[in-house]
Design a protein around this motif. Sequence first.
Motif: not given
Length: 389
Positions: A50-59, A72-75, A96-107
């Motif tokens: 799993l790769f999680i990153g901001t736009r410039e590093l994803v590109i 997953i792009v963090l924007t 966003q709240p860390l728990h919300s972010l984790l839920s998004a990543i899990r899904s």
Amino acid sequence: MGYRVALAVTLREYAVKLATFLREEEPEWEVCVYTNFSALRTGLERKPDLFIGTRELVIGFREAGGVAANTIVLTEERDVIEEETAARGETTALYQPLHSLLSAIRSMRSSKPLLSSGKGTQVVTVFSASGGVGKTTVALNIVRHVGELGARVLYLNLEPLNATSLLFGRGEPDSFSRLIYALQSDSQSWVEEFRRLKRHQPQLRADYLDAPEHPGERLALHVETMESLINGLRQSGLYDAIVIDPDSGAGEWHRDLLRASDLAIWLVVDDAHALLKTDKLYRHWQDAGDSGPCAFVLNKAIGTVAGSGMQNRWSMPFGLSEVMLPYIPHWKAVDQPARVLADATFAGAIGRMCECFGIGGLTDKDLFEKARRGAVHGSVQRTRARGTG
């Protein structure tokens, strides 16, 4: 194998906070942090699940040929990443709240189990040919930096006169002797004894053993036992990195410790006596056989370019590492961990050194070797092959 997660965010404090949270909530995830593209490019050969990153590093990751099972792009604006550059990674809000972010990543991540690359424990020894060069301070800062990246770290002090009780408290001074006894008497269950004896230091984000009361505890540690201890800790799977802090010395025990390490950060200072001792010891060990891969790093440096402001001549047949560690005048008295971890300038230099040598962010040994190539000196034969001696 764990589920490998690459977290690429240029905001260092954000990246450290998110990595720590992910490790706490998902213990099976192996989270590696990259805060700039040069560090990210070093790790491209290890395919993350799993790769999680901001736009410039994803590109940048995609354009450099990086491949991940999921992206997953963090924007900040939920902008769409163009298909040809980012392979249409899923997006979620950066803030966003860390728990919300984790839920998004899990899904978003695939539920299909994926195989990760082979994982190994890095063993880094901080060494010097003479005392008073700041070895323990450097080791502790490396430990804290690697711990902040989300790695599991052990700080292992192997000095006969171990004074880390000033930093961590007295604890159980017979912990080390009990561990060695367990290692020698019952090789099958000594790891459980280690689990009971180790302590955790929250400021370092790392584990450690209490300091022995007497120097005889370490002086009785023979080469074979020392190697068994390091190999046992490697094979236990408990840590991504082990940072060893021995005393200075010129004996077989010290040389074999460096040989057993993946890398020795050999500290030098701008002092004529210390430099001559370094020269003599390194040449002696090379004449007696390879002492293992060593990176010579200038500590307590004054100036901006390694070696440029030195008053004494560097006489080794190769140059110092390009990275250097600055002199911090107010570090005259150290009686608690916070004092050696609180200087932003020194912490930044430690971070650059770790990135240069692949410490912490890379746990694959082949990549570790690759990351420090060109800045590390091994045997006399390898040194001469570079045309430097």
